[in-house]
Enzyme design. Structure first.
Site, short mmCIF file in Angstrom:
data_model
loop_
_atom_site.label_atom_id
_atom_site.label_comp_id
_atom_site.label_asym_id
_atom_site.label_seq_id
_atom_site.Cartn_x
_atom_site.Cartn_y
_atom_site.Cartn_z
N ASP A 1 0.88 -1.28 0.02
CA ASP A 1 -0.10 0.06 -0.04
C ASP A 1 0.72 1.29 -0.07
O ASP A 1 0.78 2.30 0.89
CB ASP A 1 -1.16 0.05 1.16
CG ASP A 1 -1.91 -1.13 0.97
OD1 ASP A 1 -2.14 -1.72 0.22
OD2 ASP A 1 -2.28 -1.55 2.37
N GLU B 1 -11.27 -0.17 -4.72
CA GLU B 1 -10.81 0.45 -3.81
C GLU B 1 -9.38 1.26 -4.13
O GLU B 1 -9.27 1.41 -5.44
CB GLU B 1 -10.35 -0.28 -2.92
CG GLU B 1 -9.44 -1.60 -2.77
CD GLU B 1 -9.24 -2.48 -2.01
OE1 GLU B 1 -9.35 -2.34 -0.72
OE2 GLU B 1 -8.39 -3.42 -2.30
#
Length: 316
Positions: A32, A203
């Protein structure tokens, strides 16, 4: 003595090469990524995957590393942990960072203890490597503020963007994409939360601007692959443009961020290509690319080599 000098030089070269290429960190799992270019140096912030058996997410901290050339990377250790936010239960999930007003603002996904659901906190520091402190002592966005789904993880993956006129925006979401203006103090929403419809949004939204074009990229479908849309405003409407990067082979997720560094363009992302990598043991990597003449983004292949060195003399 001559043989020893040759051996020492070879060892130094091997050590230097171990820091280069993809993934950026080779002795631990990272995921991430967020990216910040500041003072001639590129900083990457990554959640640390610590799952002992690859059967679930174990993420307690965000690591920070930096580079003067986008090829070799220096680790600076832990930027902050989930418990930097006293109200958080666990989960150092996806984040984003921006420099604004001379300070570094870190927007982070954690689990709010009281609601046992994902929330977004904001931390602040005087340095890109920390230490960071909770800027407001409570979540900026909570699960109770967004009722578009019945899941507890729809308030994740913040991306923060400051427009040319100084207006900050926060985009985030899972299943439903949401955004809101921020006040210039970076610690309060400045108006209602708005939902935005994009094709098969999953997302990991990311918002950036280049030569008057706003780019909203995100992870689509499941397993995820990276796509993007464009607009002439930070709030849309958005024109869907297509795929940027394929789905990963060993993890169903992909998460990315864009950066301009020393006149070249880069995307930072994660896969699971380290030995013993997997769904919950991911690895951050970077690729260089060139925008097309019309401003569109080409398809970007993942590589083991990563970009060529692009040193900047102003790097400290």
């Amino acid at each position: 003595m001559f043989k020893r000098a040759i051996f020492t030089a070879a060892a130094v070269l091997c050590a230097a090469s171990a820091l280069a290429g993809n993934p950026l960190v080779k002795d631990k799992f990272t995921a991430d990524p967020a990216v910040l270019v500041d003072g001639g140096r590129a900083y990457v912030y990554a959640g640390r995957d610590e799952s002992p058996d690859d059967k679930g997410y174990v993420m307690n901290e965000w690591l920070v590393l930096s580079s003067c050339d986008m090829k070799t990377w220096k680790e600076h250790g832990t930027a902050l942990r989930y418990d930097t936010f006293a109200w958080a239960k666990d989960s150092a999930w996806a984040s984003d960072i921006v420099k604004h007003g001379g300070k570094y603002w870190f927007f982070a996904t954690v689990t709010e203890r009281a609601a046992n659901a994902k929330a977004i906190g904001v931390a602040v520091s005087d340095s890109p490597t920390g230490p960071f402190r909770d800027a407001i002592g409570k979540p900026l966005v909570t699960n109770a503020m967004t009722l578009q789904t019945d899941i507890g993880w729809d308030d994740i993956d913040p991306t923060v963007f400051v427009d040319d006129d100084g207006t900050p925006y926060l985009y985030w979401g899972n299943q439903v994409l949401k955004y809101a203006k921020l006040k210039k103090n970076m610690t309060e929403l400045d108006g209602p939360i708005v939902t935005e419809g994009l094709p098969q949004f999953t997302e990991a939204p990311y918002l950036h601007k280049r030569q008057g074009i706003y780019y909203l990229s995100y992870s689509r479908d499941w397993p995820e692959y990276t796509v993007y849309a464009t607009s002439d405003k930070a709030t849309g409407p958005w024109r869907y443009r297509g795929k940027i990067m394929d789905a990963n082979k060993k993890t169903k997720t992909v998460h990315h961020a864009f950066a301009e560094f020393n006149g070249k363009s880069y995307v930072v992302y994660h896969n699971a290509d380290l030995p013993n990598g997997g769904e919950h043991r991911r690895s951050v990597a970077v690729e260089e690319f060139r925008y097309n003449a019309d401003g569109t983004i080409p398809f970007i292949p993942q590589t083991a080599e990563g970009p060529a060195a692009n040193p900047t003399a102003s790097c400290k």
